[in-house]
Design a protein around this motif. Structure first.
Motif, short mmCIF file in Angstrom:
data_model
loop_
_atom_site.label_atom_id
_atom_site.label_comp_id
_atom_site.label_asym_id
_atom_site.label_seq_id
_atom_site.Cartn_x
_atom_site.Cartn_y
_atom_site.Cartn_z
N ASP A 30 0.84 -1.19 0.00
CA ASP A 30 0.00 0.00 0.00
C ASP A 30 0.88 1.25 0.00
O ASP A 30 2.11 1.17 -0.10
N ASP A 31 0.26 2.41 0.14
CA ASP A 31 1.00 3.67 0.07
C ASP A 31 2.00 3.84 1.20
O ASP A 31 2.96 4.62 1.08
N LYS A 32 1.81 3.14 2.31
CA LYS A 32 2.72 3.23 3.45
C LYS A 32 3.83 2.19 3.40
O LYS A 32 4.67 2.13 4.29
N GLY A 33 3.82 1.35 2.36
CA GLY A 33 4.85 0.33 2.23
C GLY A 33 4.56 -0.94 2.99
O GLY A 33 5.44 -1.80 3.13
N ASN A 34 3.31 -1.08 3.47
CA ASN A 34 2.91 -2.33 4.12
C ASN A 34 2.21 -3.23 3.11
O ASN A 34 1.74 -2.76 2.07
N VAL A 35 2.13 -4.50 3.43
CA VAL A 35 1.58 -5.47 2.47
C VAL A 35 0.07 -5.33 2.38
O VAL A 35 -0.66 -5.39 3.38
N ASP A 36 -0.41 -5.13 1.16
CA ASP A 36 -1.84 -5.06 0.90
C ASP A 36 -2.38 -6.43 0.52
O ASP A 36 -3.43 -6.85 1.00
N ASP A 37 -1.67 -7.14 -0.36
CA ASP A 37 -2.12 -8.47 -0.78
C ASP A 37 -0.94 -9.22 -1.38
O ASP A 37 0.09 -8.62 -1.75
N THR A 38 -1.08 -10.53 -1.48
CA THR A 38 -0.05 -11.38 -2.09
C THR A 38 -0.70 -12.40 -3.01
O THR A 38 -1.88 -12.76 -2.82
N ALA A 438 2.78 -14.33 6.40
CA ALA A 438 4.20 -14.07 6.66
C ALA A 438 4.62 -12.73 6.08
O ALA A 438 5.34 -11.95 6.73
N ALA A 439 4.19 -12.43 4.86
CA ALA A 439 4.57 -11.17 4.23
C ALA A 439 4.04 -9.98 5.02
O ALA A 439 4.74 -9.00 5.25
N LYS A 440 2.79 -10.06 5.47
CA LYS A 440 2.20 -8.96 6.23
C LYS A 440 2.89 -8.77 7.57
O LYS A 440 2.99 -7.64 8.07
N ALA A 441 3.35 -9.87 8.17
CA ALA A 441 4.02 -9.78 9.47
C ALA A 441 5.45 -9.28 9.35
O ALA A 441 5.97 -8.62 10.26
N LEU A 442 6.11 -9.58 8.24
CA LEU A 442 7.55 -9.32 8.13
C LEU A 442 7.90 -8.04 7.38
O LEU A 442 8.94 -7.44 7.62
N GLY A 451 17.00 -11.53 3.55
CA GLY A 451 16.63 -12.36 4.69
C GLY A 451 15.13 -12.39 4.92
O GLY A 451 14.55 -13.46 5.17
N ILE A 452 14.48 -11.24 4.82
CA ILE A 452 13.02 -11.19 4.99
C ILE A 452 12.33 -11.95 3.88
O ILE A 452 11.37 -12.70 4.13
N VAL A 456 9.76 -15.17 4.06
CA VAL A 456 8.47 -15.29 3.38
C VAL A 456 8.41 -16.62 2.63
O VAL A 456 7.40 -17.34 2.69
N GLU A 457 9.49 -16.97 1.95
CA GLU A 457 9.54 -18.25 1.24
C GLU A 457 9.44 -19.44 2.20
O GLU A 457 8.89 -20.49 1.85
N MET A 458 9.97 -19.28 3.40
CA MET A 458 9.88 -20.36 4.39
C MET A 458 8.43 -20.74 4.66
O MET A 458 8.13 -21.87 5.05
N ALA A 459 7.50 -19.80 4.46
CA ALA A 459 6.08 -20.06 4.70
C ALA A 459 5.53 -21.13 3.77
O ALA A 459 4.69 -21.93 4.16
#
Length: 497
Positions: A30-38, A438-442, A451-452, A456-459
């Protein structure tokens, strides 16, 4: 990875790493750089369900091993069981036991390969945020030492050798045929298998004691990741094949589904799968999403009102009441005691469950190698025309989850229809949700590094997916891009569909 500093709107992980097949992860911010969707997109199509039509049905156990070079035995055995049904034939006891022995050896090969080369060993022994160049089997050996590294390689080679001895070759076996297997087991081979199986049992105990317990669980950082409900956690239904005492079984039994509280929803024979399982299609992927018919497709949501199931090692342990071999049963009890009871919803514990299943597979190979009936020369029941049914369904547990083959053939034994619900498909919805969580949390405020992204891939990596054999839906038309160049190498025109 594609980024754009403060303007970043999209992150792509393409291709994703340490899995069989091809996929990509697209993360929208999103505009704040947080995950909106994957989106976890499967971008390959193989089409076995179409080009196998018109083939003699008895050829399918050989053809369908080519679905995947990682899990050929799963398709080989499921296919053989489906052709048993088409021809109306029941293999003799020795034939069934030899099929199961080879199949358990395959489970060992697959589980050990994932554990030490693709999944938890690179991420937990080397480290989830370690240099990507080190997060592989070579980095694992560098960390644990050459002696342990050679022990890993030696024991995986034992599993492969057992597959070779029974199947003719490990990768694409030519062993199971309608009514049984192609040849009996010689006494000298039985003795060799027994010796290797004993070493495999010891090695699987080592994996649980020295790697899972001492390296992973006793590391507070890793344990916090495993136990986290924010990053790697979903409360879903679970499915697995169980025997008549509700214990895990890879080769035969009934599919049992339990809800997020561990209560049985349904138990059904593989041949009744259409009464209980449906598949949902999304236009952005070539892989379908199985769900429980009676609950229905409710989207990518968890909880008791969702029809989504998770499968594979954690799914099987949650769906079962125990293991059928003593050391594996002890490990099963320790697992649930440590995690606070059943069912366990922590996604990263798929790895621990996989190590328990490897121990069960090793114990079962050893049991079968010591079974007096295993060298019985009567290993096949010959099909007879009067028993021909023209339809057969084979269900097994693949290393990556529940697997169903369904064939129909005409009066001449030519395939007219086939449907495959492949193991990884049962976990696809779970993987999609796991990546999203995982993406939204990390990923916060657009801050992301290698590393991040690996975390995410570890999920999805915990599920040990195999997309080569799982893809078989074709939404719309295949995307095509044609580029036309002149003799100077200049691009003249692009035609796309």
């Amino acid at each position: 990875m594609r980024t754009g500093g403060e303007e970043m709107k999209e992150i792509r992980i393409e291709p994703v790493t340490r899995l069989e097949g091809h996929a990509k992860i697209v993360i929208f911010l999103d505009d704040k750089g947080n995950v909106d969707d994957t989106y976890f997109q499967i971008v390959e199509l193989r089409g076995f369900e179409e080009f196998c039509k018109g083939r003699p049905v008895e050829e399918l156990p050989r053809i369908l091993t080519r679905l995947c070079g990682v899990c050929p035995w799963a398709h080989h055995i499921a296919s053989a069981k489906a052709t048993d049904g088409v021809f109306g034939v029941e293999p003799p006891p020795a034939g069934k036991k030899l099929r199961e022995m080879g199949y358990c050896a395959h489970f060992l090969e697959s589980h050990l390969e994932h554990f030490y080369a693709l999944g938890p060993a690179p991420d937990f022994i080397v480290g989830p945020k370690a240099d990507p160049k080190k997060r592989n089997i070579f980095g694992v050996i560098e960390k644990v030492g050459m002696d342990i590294g050679m022990t890993v390689i030696k024991n995986r080679a034992y599993a492969v050798k057992i597959e070779d001895m029974l199947g003719g070759k490990s990768t694409h076996p030519v062993y199971a045929i309608p009514g049984g297997v192609s040849h009996p087991l010689k006494e000298e081979d039985r003795k060799e298998i027994e010796k290797m199986a004993q070493e495999l049992v010891d090695f699987c105990c080592f994996t649980l004691d020295e790697v899972v317990d001492k390296i992973i669980l006793q590391n507070k950082e890793y344990l916090d990741l495993i136990m986290s409900k924010e990053i790697y956690y979903h409360e879903t239904n679970y499915i697995g094949l169980v025997d008549d005492r509700n214990r895990v079984n890879f080769y035969e039994g009934e599919f049992r589904v339990v809800d997020p509280e561990g209560k049985e929803i349904v138990k059904f024979k593989p041949e009744d799968y259409l009464d209980h399982i449906r598949e949902h299609v999304e236009p952005w992927s070539y892989l379908k999403f199985p769900y429980l018919k009676d609950i229905g497709w409710k989207g990518f949501v968890e909880g008791k009102d969702s029809g989504i199931m998770r499968a594979a090692p954690l799914g099987r342990l949650n769906a079962a009441d125990g293991m059928a071999t003593p050391k594996a049963q002890e490990a099963y009890e320790k697992f649930f005691e440590f995690m606070g009871g059943k069912p366990v919803h922590n996604t990263l514990t798929f790895h621990w469950a996989r190590a328990i299943e490897a121990l069960y597979a090793a114990e079962r190979v050893l049991e079968l190698a010591r079974d007096p009936e295993i060298t019985d020369p009567n290993v096949r029941a010959i099909p007879h025309p009067e028993n021909y049914r023209g339809e057969g369904i084979g269900g097994v547990e693949a290393p990556r989850g529940s697997l169903i083959h369904h064939y129909r053939a005409d009066e001449n034994g030519i395939v007219t229809e086939l449907n495959l619900i492949v193991a990884t498909a049962f976990n696809y919805a779970g993987m999609h949700m796991s990546i999203n969580r995982a993406a939204k949390a990390l990923i916060k405020n657009g801050k992301v590094d290698e590393g991040i992204l690996n975390m995410v891939e570890m999920a999805f990596r915990a599920y040990d997916p195999c997309f080569s054999c799982a893809t078989h839906t074709l939404p719309g038309t295949m995307p095509i891009r044609i580029e036309i160049y002149d003799h100077h190498g200049e691009l003249l025109e692009v035609i796309s569909r």
